[in-house]
Design a protein around this motif. Structure first.
Motif, mmCIF file in Angstrom:
data_model
loop_
_atom_site.group_PDB
_atom_site.id
_atom_site.type_symbol
_atom_site.label_atom_id
_atom_site.label_comp_id
_atom_site.label_asym_id
_atom_site.label_seq_id
_atom_site.Cartn_x
_atom_site.Cartn_y
_atom_site.Cartn_z
ATOM 1 N N ARG A 1 0.823 -1.201 0.000
ATOM 2 C CA ARG A 1 0.000 0.000 0.000
ATOM 3 C C ARG A 1 0.869 1.268 0.000
ATOM 4 N NH1 ARG A 1 -1.712 3.087 4.119
ATOM 5 N NH2 ARG A 1 -3.575 4.354 3.764
ATOM 6 N N GLY B 1 -8.610 7.888 7.591
ATOM 7 C CA GLY B 1 -9.248 7.880 6.271
ATOM 8 C C GLY B 1 -8.842 9.078 5.443
ATOM 9 N N GLY B 2 -8.338 8.810 4.243
ATOM 10 C CA GLY B 2 -7.988 9.911 3.342
ATOM 11 C C GLY B 2 -6.563 10.406 3.482
ATOM 12 N N THR B 3 -5.668 9.523 3.916
ATOM 13 C CA THR B 3 -4.293 9.992 4.154
ATOM 14 C C THR B 3 -3.534 10.273 2.863
ATOM 15 O OG1 THR B 3 -3.454 7.734 4.302
ATOM 16 C CG2 THR B 3 -4.086 8.802 6.367
ATOM 17 N N ARG B 4 -3.864 9.564 1.767
ATOM 18 C CA ARG B 4 -3.130 9.833 0.517
ATOM 19 C C ARG B 4 -3.424 11.250 0.050
ATOM 20 N NH1 ARG B 4 -4.716 4.964 -2.710
ATOM 21 N NH2 ARG B 4 -5.051 4.253 -0.586
ATOM 22 N N GLU C 1 -12.714 7.500 8.144
ATOM 23 C CA GLU C 1 -12.279 6.099 8.121
ATOM 24 C C GLU C 1 -13.474 5.146 8.170
ATOM 25 O OE1 GLU C 1 -8.603 4.171 10.251
ATOM 26 O OE2 GLU C 1 -10.340 3.994 11.553
HETATM 27 N N1 UDP Z 1 -5.686 2.112 7.700
HETATM 28 C C1 UDP Z 1 -5.356 1.334 8.788
HETATM 29 N N2 UDP Z 1 -4.269 0.506 8.687
HETATM 30 C C2 UDP Z 1 -3.515 0.404 7.546
HETATM 31 C C3 UDP Z 1 -3.880 1.185 6.451
HETATM 32 C C4 UDP Z 1 -4.969 2.031 6.559
HETATM 33 O O1 UDP Z 1 -6.007 1.422 9.829
HETATM 34 O O2 UDP Z 1 -2.546 -0.360 7.512
HETATM 35 C C5 UDP Z 1 -6.825 3.042 7.821
HETATM 36 C C6 UDP Z 1 -6.344 4.494 7.894
HETATM 37 O O3 UDP Z 1 -7.167 5.242 8.780
HETATM 38 C C7 UDP Z 1 -6.543 4.971 6.490
HETATM 39 C C8 UDP Z 1 -7.827 4.237 6.129
HETATM 40 O O4 UDP Z 1 -7.670 2.953 6.692
HETATM 41 O O5 UDP Z 1 -6.648 6.370 6.417
HETATM 42 C C9 UDP Z 1 -8.121 4.134 4.651
HETATM 43 O O6 UDP Z 1 -7.044 3.571 3.998
HETATM 44 P P1 UDP Z 1 -6.859 3.624 2.432
HETATM 45 O O7 UDP Z 1 -5.951 2.508 2.047
HETATM 46 O O8 UDP Z 1 -8.183 3.748 1.772
HETATM 47 O O9 UDP Z 1 -6.019 4.983 2.178
HETATM 48 P P2 UDP Z 1 -6.341 6.486 2.545
HETATM 49 O O10 UDP Z 1 -7.842 6.664 2.572
HETATM 50 O O11 UDP Z 1 -5.723 6.738 3.899
HETATM 51 O O12 UDP Z 1 -5.694 7.280 1.484
#
Ligand code: UDP
Length: 241
Positions: free
Chosen positions: A97, A134-137, A177
């Motif tokens: 990821r 949620g939404g870190t990217r 999230e």
């Molecule tokens: N997350 C988690 N563990 C991980 C990866 C993600 O708890 O190893 C949570 C984190 O809060 C993240 C969310 O799941 O923001 C959504 O992850 P996603 O892969 O959709 O990426 P993001 O939305 O952060 O861009």
């Protein structure tokens, strides 16, 4: 794509969202530029429960010959989540990821930077997620743009990112999230707001064509609001100088 310029709803109607946000409302956010001493440019961003740091080093000489471009710089990104950033401990080090997000962050930011001004060089961008919700990217890309601007790197525009999606059967902006995990779809995008050019578009889950258009419009509007906060962060740092 129809870009509507509707302002945020007042949030007075009950939205059914866990945190009572309106369907087109972003989570509370703040951005600060220039938070690190050693980096050439840096930014700290909070949105909802996300806390993200971005650091930029360069342009500097690139010693890895196979990556070196004779006529321009390369922009490298490294996205990392701290082990304590999520409820379950995140195993330290890169995983599929984080490698994917690093690559797409670099692709999202690259079109904005005048790389041809720095041949044989590298610009290194580090995105560190301290807390995730949620939404870190998107938070990471938005913070990284501010850090690039803070580093004085010449850019066409400040890339800004935001997601929309579908949760509980409704198309909504900026999924938390819980909304992401329980939801039906997540569409993170990044744009260059001046031209509207899209530099990142992903979709996880299922949407009808109409829902997809709605989500895209919501995300573009979200990006425009966040873009103003990016500019304010840079102005706050350099405005008085
Ligand atoms: N997350 C988690 N563990 C991980 C990866 C993600 O708890 O190893 C949570 C984190 O809060 C993240 C969310 O799941 O923001 C959504 O992850 P996603 O892969 O959709 O990426 P993001 O939305 O952060 O861009």
């Amino acid at each position: 794509i129809i870009i509507t310029n509707t302002n945020l709803s007042t949030g007075t109607e009950t939205s059914g969202r866990a945190d009572n946000r309106a369907f087109d409302e972003l989570r509370k956010m703040k951005i600060e530029a220039g938070v690190l001493e050693r980096a050439d440019g840096s930014a700290y961003l909070e949105i909802g429960g996300n806390k993200v740091l971005a650091a930029v080093y360069g342009p500097r000489e690139l010693f890895v010959r196979r990556l070196m471009q004779p006529n321009k710089a390369v922009l490298r990104c490294k996205y990392n989540m701290a082990p304590f950033s999520v409820d379950d401990r995140k195993r330290p080090g890169p995983d599929r990821r984080s490698v994917e997000i690093s690559k797409l962050a670099s692709q999202a930011l690259t079109p904005a930077v005048f790389l041809e001004k720095f041949p044989r060089s590298t610009i290194d961008v580090f995105i560190e997620v301290i807390e995730a919700e949620g939404g870190t990217r998107c938070a990471g890309i938005t913070a990284a743009s501010v850090a690039l601007a803070d580093a004085g790197i010449p850019m066409r525009d400040m890339v800004v990112a935001c997601a929309a999606g579908k949760s509980d059967g409704k198309v909504i902006l900026d999924l938390s999230e819980v909304e992401d995990k329980e939801g039906q779809a997540d569409v993170p995008i990044a744009i260059m707001p001046r031209t509207g050019e899209i530099t990142l578009l992903q979709m996880d889950g299922n949407l009808t064509e109409e829902e997809f258009e709605q989500a895209l419009d919501l995300a573009i509007n979200g990006c425009k609001i966040i873009s103003e906060k990016q500019k304010a962060a840079i102005k706050n740092r350099y405005g008085d100088e």
